[in-house]
Motif scaffolding. Structure first.
Motif, mmCIF file in Angstrom:
data_model
loop_
_atom_site.group_PDB
_atom_site.id
_atom_site.type_symbol
_atom_site.label_atom_id
_atom_site.label_comp_id
_atom_site.label_asym_id
_atom_site.label_seq_id
_atom_site.Cartn_x
_atom_site.Cartn_y
_atom_site.Cartn_z
ATOM 1 N N ALA B 471 -10.028 -16.252 6.292
ATOM 2 C CA ALA B 471 -10.113 -14.861 6.719
ATOM 3 C C ALA B 471 -8.905 -14.090 6.210
ATOM 4 C CB ALA B 471 -10.193 -14.777 8.245
ATOM 5 N N VAL B 472 -7.761 -14.714 6.290
ATOM 6 C CA VAL B 472 -6.566 -14.043 5.780
ATOM 7 C C VAL B 472 -6.715 -13.786 4.290
ATOM 8 C CG1 VAL B 472 -4.127 -14.353 5.290
ATOM 9 C CG2 VAL B 472 -4.989 -14.871 7.557
ATOM 10 N N ALA B 473 -7.197 -14.797 3.581
ATOM 11 C CA ALA B 473 -7.397 -14.619 2.143
ATOM 12 C C ALA B 473 -8.371 -13.484 1.879
ATOM 13 C CB ALA B 473 -7.922 -15.920 1.538
ATOM 14 N N PHE B 474 -9.420 -13.460 2.668
ATOM 15 C CA PHE B 474 -10.434 -12.433 2.527
ATOM 16 C C PHE B 474 -9.824 -11.046 2.724
ATOM 17 C CE2 PHE B 474 -14.600 -10.770 2.684
ATOM 18 C CZ PHE B 474 -14.701 -9.897 3.750
ATOM 19 N N LEU B 475 -9.079 -10.907 3.821
ATOM 20 C CA LEU B 475 -8.482 -9.610 4.084
ATOM 21 C C LEU B 475 -7.478 -9.243 3.002
ATOM 22 C CD1 LEU B 475 -7.982 -9.900 7.928
ATOM 23 C CD2 LEU B 475 -9.552 -8.401 6.731
ATOM 24 N N ALA B 476 -6.699 -10.241 2.605
ATOM 25 C CA ALA B 476 -5.701 -9.967 1.571
ATOM 26 C C ALA B 476 -6.377 -9.467 0.311
ATOM 27 C CB ALA B 476 -4.905 -11.239 1.277
ATOM 28 N N VAL B 477 -7.454 -10.131 -0.001
ATOM 29 C CA VAL B 477 -8.124 -9.809 -1.241
ATOM 30 C C VAL B 477 -8.769 -8.422 -1.173
ATOM 31 C CG1 VAL B 477 -10.458 -10.476 -1.889
ATOM 32 C CG2 VAL B 477 -8.536 -11.892 -2.542
ATOM 33 N N ILE B 478 -9.103 -8.001 0.014
ATOM 34 C CA ILE B 478 -9.621 -6.637 0.141
ATOM 35 C C ILE B 478 -8.480 -5.659 0.117
ATOM 36 C CG2 ILE B 478 -10.769 -5.001 1.636
ATOM 37 C CD1 ILE B 478 -12.343 -7.117 2.828
ATOM 38 N N LEU B 479 -7.402 -6.024 0.831
ATOM 39 C CA LEU B 479 -6.357 -5.041 1.037
ATOM 40 C C LEU B 479 -5.406 -4.917 -0.144
ATOM 41 C CD1 LEU B 479 -5.498 -5.800 4.752
ATOM 42 C CD2 LEU B 479 -6.797 -3.894 3.845
ATOM 43 N N LEU B 480 -5.256 -5.998 -0.901
ATOM 44 C CA LEU B 480 -4.297 -5.930 -2.006
ATOM 45 C C LEU B 480 -4.573 -4.796 -2.981
ATOM 46 C CD1 LEU B 480 -3.206 -9.513 -3.067
ATOM 47 C CD2 LEU B 480 -1.798 -7.566 -2.471
ATOM 48 N N PRO B 481 -5.792 -4.665 -3.444
ATOM 49 C CA PRO B 481 -6.023 -3.549 -4.361
ATOM 50 C C PRO B 481 -5.734 -2.209 -3.708
ATOM 51 C CG PRO B 481 -7.840 -5.094 -4.462
ATOM 52 C CD PRO B 481 -6.970 -5.530 -3.335
ATOM 53 N N LEU B 482 -6.020 -2.128 -2.417
ATOM 54 C CA LEU B 482 -5.708 -0.889 -1.711
ATOM 55 C C LEU B 482 -4.208 -0.649 -1.746
ATOM 56 C CD1 LEU B 482 -7.833 -0.707 1.546
ATOM 57 C CD2 LEU B 482 -7.609 1.018 -0.217
ATOM 58 N N ALA B 483 -3.476 -1.744 -1.499
ATOM 59 C CA ALA B 483 -2.025 -1.609 -1.514
ATOM 60 C C ALA B 483 -1.555 -1.159 -2.890
ATOM 61 C CB ALA B 483 -1.375 -2.936 -1.127
ATOM 62 N N ARG B 484 -2.181 -1.741 -3.884
ATOM 63 C CA ARG B 484 -1.797 -1.361 -5.238
ATOM 64 C C ARG B 484 -2.089 0.103 -5.506
ATOM 65 N NH1 ARG B 484 -4.036 -6.134 -7.728
ATOM 66 N NH2 ARG B 484 -2.449 -7.762 -7.734
ATOM 67 N N THR B 485 -3.215 0.553 -4.940
ATOM 68 C CA THR B 485 -3.524 1.976 -5.124
ATOM 69 C C THR B 485 -2.388 2.829 -4.631
ATOM 70 O OG1 THR B 485 -5.718 1.377 -4.366
ATOM 71 C CG2 THR B 485 -5.285 3.707 -4.764
ATOM 72 N N LEU B 486 -1.961 2.479 -3.410
ATOM 73 C CA LEU B 486 -0.923 3.307 -2.827
ATOM 74 C C LEU B 486 0.355 3.242 -3.657
ATOM 75 C CD1 LEU B 486 -1.520 2.379 0.898
ATOM 76 C CD2 LEU B 486 -2.221 4.432 -0.306
ATOM 77 N N LEU B 487 0.692 2.037 -4.098
ATOM 78 C CA LEU B 487 1.892 1.909 -4.909
ATOM 79 C C LEU B 487 1.727 2.680 -6.208
ATOM 80 C CD1 LEU B 487 2.644 -1.890 -4.458
ATOM 81 C CD2 LEU B 487 3.960 0.033 -3.587
ATOM 82 N N HIS B 488 0.552 2.564 -6.738
ATOM 83 C CA HIS B 488 0.256 3.207 -8.010
ATOM 84 C C HIS B 488 0.464 4.700 -7.941
ATOM 85 C CE1 HIS B 488 -1.586 1.952 -11.815
ATOM 86 N NE2 HIS B 488 -1.936 3.218 -11.914
ATOM 87 N N ARG B 489 0.038 5.237 -6.801
ATOM 88 C CA ARG B 489 0.104 6.700 -6.697
ATOM 89 C C ARG B 489 1.529 7.201 -6.707
ATOM 90 N NH1 ARG B 489 -3.576 8.535 -2.415
ATOM 91 N NH2 ARG B 489 -5.622 7.765 -2.961
ATOM 92 N N ARG B 490 2.410 6.273 -6.276
ATOM 93 C CA ARG B 490 3.789 6.741 -6.250
ATOM 94 C C ARG B 490 4.434 6.677 -7.609
ATOM 95 N NH1 ARG B 490 5.183 3.202 -1.549
ATOM 96 N NH2 ARG B 490 3.856 3.958 0.094
ATOM 97 N N HIS B 491 3.720 6.143 -8.597
ATOM 98 C CA HIS B 491 4.300 6.093 -9.941
ATOM 99 C C HIS B 491 3.377 6.800 -10.911
ATOM 100 C CE1 HIS B 491 7.197 3.084 -8.589
ATOM 101 N NE2 HIS B 491 6.196 2.544 -7.929
ATOM 102 N N PRO B 492 3.337 8.117 -10.836
ATOM 103 C CA PRO B 492 2.400 8.839 -11.693
ATOM 104 C C PRO B 492 2.873 8.934 -13.120
ATOM 105 C CG PRO B 492 3.668 10.373 -10.372
ATOM 106 C CD PRO B 492 4.168 9.008 -10.021
#
Lengths: 329, 648, 150
Positions: B471-492
């Protein structure tokens, strides 16, 4: 040239339609004097490889030798056998279609499903009883349960696995825990094997399964037998108390019988019974019973119906008495 | 180890050898006929085993089991008819390869992969059976729930259409799985009073209708198209490049298959899906998948054979049958007087090892037999489509009947055939629907059982070690790209990140992980050219390989540009992205279609990157790699590049 | 998706067709939600979840309808599909009554001759061949209980 073929085809069709459904798979209900003239279909309302299926096959082999015609086993799993029962009811009552009927379909499932889905065994012609199968309550060793009293003393909610809704597994445990005053949650599975797995894996505390299914695990020490639900100790498990001995009124057994559609001529039924009795007498079949921990119950139709109708009434009363709803979530 | 050797002695007895062969042949024939699965066949043949020794009986039955698996592969590849759930994934690339005249390569790789997967699985089984048997018991409803969820997620990766459409198809598949009697309450759901539906819809009518009939109906409309088999079959055998390309897939597939196959119920399907998804994700050119990527056949075939082998473990070590076929074999053993259980190894070692070694033998026999048969199978494709179509249709219709001896099922097949046709026209891939259907029951029942076990407390999933980890892996795998999105936005500052991309910009994060590395855009192209399904020998293939296709993928659309609820699709590789960007390119500027059309499969990806670099707001940019998070992936890819180039 | 060459595909339908597909999905989801509500909380929970998901996905599809790849249009060749489906329905309708041999032969013939434009000789030969093989296989070898006449 172009017209001839369709015309021929059409003519052919009309001729055949006129002949009526004289199809190979249906029965041609001719005279019963020469019964059986062709193969007999034995319907089994459970999956291949399960207890009922194996019993049917073990019996079909010797019985077909006596009949002189093959007995073809066909599985029609679904609804604890209700699907097969419906197909049987629709079949011609000529002795060429019979079914292995499980007792729980007759005396437990009607308590769990709406009235229009319940199957009444009295709507069929019973050829012969086959055998009885007892249920045993097993626990995972880690729970520390050795008797039902242990469960009561633990004073905690238990989870038990059942083999499905409307099965003996469900009824036995529900009644037991109601009478013992234990707070218990049923976790239904689809059949004996998954329920057994759930106990062995420790996901549930206990489960009630058929003796034959649990024997190997008990002998290997992976499961602890608590009680059996027979009226007296089965010869196969002399050391395990019955529920009655433990002080609970839960006399539930699985039973099986061969049934034919209503209206099957008496001579045909008798012929079938003789054939199956020859099968019962075979050593190979007896050995099969021993191996599977089955108790013979080779009574005739009337006696069997008495047993089963009696059971249904008993269970109805018990369920009402303890205010149990087998169909609830 | 002497018992292993004894086991071999048992297996090599002439009688047992013969029965193994018989079983394999029967199995193959059965597998080729949709509708009659190995479980049903074994049930029919049970009486034959009464007169045999237990070991011989099980050897024959095991041979049937394996043979049927392979037979199912044959129809998947040649006729787009998946014989059973575990062959569904093979259909995607297998049939595409067949269309390109490379059916032989597909079938050959399937045979080789199956052999390797089965062999490795047997070796592992021999070494660790008792240990992993206990592991199988630890898998209860909570673990199955999470696995099934992962499976549903994989479904969107596997599909080569747009994500939203894949999910829609999957949702419909989940809905179809609910039809029938509810196991928990006996309530009838969506059966409309029809008795035949009371037991739910069978896999066979859905799969054969959506894939087989749907395809035939669709092709009827385009009679003049290159639906005919190519008149020249370019190579009957997998080329050396094919083998090299597939080797990784085979290796990984074996492991995945072995592990997942031990789990009672659903192991083979999940393993084929997981293996496929893994290969697609790892690939530099995921857009090749679905169009004839040889790994797309190697991976699932290897995995499902490995899983089929390891599914014997619960039976032999615990006495618990893992699937319907095992249940019947269990029954056969019982009739023989042998009760499989934890003590089987000690009480009947010759049986245990005899069975294990017979599996090995079965695999060898399959491989040997496929040599002459391959030529025959491939020749089937030479038959004109106009003749092959009615044959396939009739096999499908009659086969549907044999599942439950019900005419209603034939009606169902036709209904799903029409649905499949409409779906294809509308740009929906039937794959996700079928796969979600298979997983749907597992998911729902496991979820409900889990809730019962946890008293409706969802955090219970985290309390159990295995489900917790998953379950943790599952959540991580869903949330990681989301996290990357947020990080990404801060580096335009990334010039290639589309400005108005909104949440879309996270997709390249996911995309970049698996597709072309930053500086490698060019170097991967020639490798890509070789990787895509142009036969290594350079012979002409009559169907334009990936070229025209990649420019107008039917369902690619801009679906992936508007991901619905966050990026729960971590496995969704740039495959989808590359397609959508190219098609976006096509739509926006008609002239680009020429660019897309003329280049090969790999080149299409390049066009998309160029387009993206120009700042096409619709296009998703696989090359816009944020140097941070994905750098580990980037370093991996050049290595793979080199390997691919060596393959040249 | 499958590998069809671009040039031979039927013309694309208008973008509104995407909308129709989306509406169908929403309707299906709505029906599922309604059915699930009728079932109550235990058996109906999961269908409810899926139904809601379908409605959401349908809405997204509708929003995307304009920009997404348009589906193919129905052309005159689509009538072939209709004919094919009709033939199959007829097959199912009669098979229980007159066995599978004749409908199989007829279906094969229709597909070969009319949908496949094969020659008369080929059509007849292959149709009969199929029936013979099926008979030998299903009735003879496998003993499947398909309704058969002979």
């Amino acid at each position: 040239m172009k017209l001839t073929l369709p015309a021929l085809g059409l003519a052919g069709l009309l001729v055949l339609a006129g002949c009526g459904g004289n199809l190979g798979s249906d029965g041609d209900s001719g005279s019963t004097a020469a019964y059986p003239e062709r193969a007999v279909t034995l319907l089994i309302g459970q999956d291949a490889g399960g207890s009922t299926d194996l019993i049917g096959r073990a019996l079909a082999d010797p019985a077909s030798k006596d009949l002189g015609q093959p007995i073809t086993v066909q599985n029609r799993p679904g609804a604890n056998g209700a699907v097969a029962a419906k197909e049987l009811a629709a079949a011609a009552p000529d002795g060429y279609t019979v079914m292995v009927f499980v007792g729980s379909l007759a005396y437990i499932t009607p308590l769990a499903v709406p009235a229009d889905q319940a199957v009444d065994v009295n709507d069929y012609e019973v050829v012969t009883g086959i055998s009885q199968d007892d249920f045993v309550l097993i626990a995972h060793p880690q729970t520390g349960f050795k008797t039902v009293q242990d469960i009561v003393a633990a004073k905690r909610p238990v989870k038990f696995a059942t083999t499905g809704v409307g099965t003996g597994s469900q009824l036995t445990q529900t009644l037991l825990f109601a009478q013992a005053g234990v707070e218990a949650t049923a976790v239904p599975f689809n059949g004996g094997a998954p329920a057994l797995t759930a106990v062995l894996g420790g996901q549930v505390d206990v489960a009630a399964v058929q003796l034959g299914e649990a024997k190997e695990q008990i002998e290997a020490g992976k499961a602890v037998p608590l009680v059996t639900f027979a009226t007296q100790r089965p010869s196969y498990m002399p050391d395990v108390p019955t529920a009655t001995e433990a002080g609970f009124n839960v006399p539930v057994q699985q039973s099986r019988a061969i049934v034919a559609p209503k209206g099957t001529p008496a001579e045909v039924v008798d012929r079938l019974r003789t054939a199956f009795q020859k099968g019962f007498a075979e050593q190979a079949y007896k050995d099969f019973n021993t191996k599977r921990l089955l108790t013979a119950n080779e009574v005739d139709g009337t006696a069997l119906l008495q047993q089963w109708n009696g059971s249904l009434q008993t269970y109805r009363d018990l369920v009402a008495q303890h205010k149990i709803d087998l169909s609830a979530k | 180890m002497s018992s292993v050797i004894d086991g071999f002695a048992v297996v090599l007895e002439p009688a047992n050898l013969l029965y193994c062969l018989v079983g394999v042949v029967i199995g193959m024939l059965i597998g080729v006929l949709p509708g009659l699965g190995p479980a049903a066949t074994i049930a029919i043949l049970l009486p034959l085993t009464f007169g045999l020794e237990p070991v011989t009986a099980v050897i024959m039955l095991a041979g049937i089991f394996y043979g049927a698996q392979y037979g199912g592969t044959v129809t998947s590849v040649l006729l787009r008819l998946p014989g059973e759930a575990s062959s569904v994934v093979t259909v995607f690339d297998g049939h595409a390869l067949a269309r390109q005249g490379r059916a032989g390569a597909a079938l050959g790789i399937a045979a080789i992969g199956s052999f390797v997967g089965g062999t490795l699985s047997i070796v592992a089984l021999t070494l660790v059976a008792p240990i992993v048997a206990g592991f199988a018991l630890d898998f209860g409803p909570p673990e199955y729930t999470v696995l099934a969820l992962l499976g549903i997620m994989l479904v969107s990766t596997i599909s080569s259409g747009g994500r939203i459409r894949a999910l829609t198809a999957a949702a419909v598949g989940l809905l179809l799985a609910t039809v029938g009697r509810d196991d928990f309450t006996s309530a009838e759901r969506f059966t409309f009073g029809n008795l035949s539906l009371a037991d739910g819809i069978d896999f066979v009518p859905i799969a054969m209708g959506l894939f087989g009939l749907g395809e035939i109906l669709y092709n009827l409309e385009e009679r003049h198209r290159a639906v005919q088999a190519p008149t020249r079959v370019t190579n009957v055998w997998p080329s050396r490049a094919d083998l090299r390309q597939s080797s990784g897939a085979i290796g990984r597939g074996s492991v995945i298959g072995f592990v997942l196959g031990i789990l009672p119920g659903g192991g083979a399907v999940l393993s084929s899906m997981a293996a496929y998804a893994l290969e697609k994700r790892r690939s530099k050119h995921p857009e090749r998948f679905g169009r004839g990527a040889i790994e797309g056949v190697a991976a699932p075939e290897t995995a499902n054979n490995a899983a089929a082998t390891s599914s014997f473990i619960p039976l032999l070590s615990l006495g618990i049958p893992a699937n319907a076929t095992m249940a019947v074999i269990f029954g056969a053993l019982l009739i023989q007087g042998v009760t499989p259980g934890p003590q089987l190894v000690t009480e009947h070692p010759e049986l245990f090892w005899g069975v294990v070694n017979s599996m090995y033998l079965g695999n060898v026999l399959l491989l040997i037999m496929s040599i002459p048969l391959l030529g025959v199978f491939v020749r089937i494709l030479r038959v004109r489509a106009a003749v092959l179509a009615p044959i396939t249709v009739l096999i499908t219709l009659v086969g549907a009947y044999t599942v439950n001896n019900s005419v209603f099922d034939i009606g169902l097949v036709i209904g799903f055939g029409v649905l499949g046709y409409l779906m294809k026209k509308a740009g929906f891939d039937p794959g996700p629907m079928v796969l979600a259907f298979v997983l749907g029951t597992l998911l729902e029942t496991s979820l409900r059982r889990s809730l019962l076990l946890f008293d409706d407390d969802l955090t219970g999933f985290l309390t159990r070690p295995i489900s917790g980890t998953l379950a943790v892996a599952f959540l991580a795998v869903i949330l990681l790209p989301l996290a990357r999105t947020l990080l990404h936005r801060r580096h335009p500052s990334e010039p290639s990140v589309p400005a108005g991309g909104g949440t879309e910009s996270s997709v390249p994060a996911g995309g970049a992980d698996s597709s072309a590395p930053v500086g490698g855009a060019d170097s991967s192209v020639p490798a890509g050219g070789a990787d895509s399904s142009v036969p290594a020998g350079g012979a002409d293939s009559s169907a334009p390989v990936g070229g025209a296709d990649s420019s107008v993928p039917a369902g690619g659309g801009a679906d992936s540009s508007v991901p619905a609820a966050g990026h729960a699709y971590p496995f969704d590789s740039a495959g989808g992205e590359a397609e959508s960007s190219v098609s976006a390119a096509v739509r926006q500027d008609g002239s680009d279609s020429a660019v897309g059309a003329s280049s090969g499969g790999g080149f299409g990806g390049r066009a998309s990157r160029q387009r993206a670099a120009i700042g096409d707001p619709e296009a998703v940019d696989p090359a816009g790699t944020p140097s941070g998070a994905a750098s580990d992936r980037v370093t991996e890819s050049p290595r793979r590049d080199n390997k691919a180039e060596e393959a040249e | 998706m499958t590998t069809e060459p671009v040039d031979d595909r039927p013309p694309a339908a208008g973008p509104s067709t995407n909308l129709i597909a989306a509406v169908v999905v929403i309707a299906l989801g709505g029906a599922a939600v309604a059915g699930a509500a009728a079932l109550g909380s235990g058996p109906g929970t999961w269908p409810m979840i899926v139904g809601v998901a379908l409605v959401l996905l349908g809405l997204i599809l509708a929003l995307q309808a304009r920009r997404a790849e348009p589906p193919e249009r129905f052309t005159r060749s689509s009538l072939l599909v209709v004919a094919a489906v009709a033939s199959m329905i007829a097959y199912v309708a009669v098979i229980a009554t007159i066995g599978f041999e004749i409908p199989t032969a007829l279906l094969a013939f229709v597909w070969l001759r009319f949908l496949g434009r094969e020659s008369l000789r080929t059509s007849i030969a292959v149709s009969l061949g199929i029936v013979v093989v099926f008979y030998a296989l299903f009735v003879g070898a496998l003993d499947v209980t398909i309704p058969h006449l002979f």
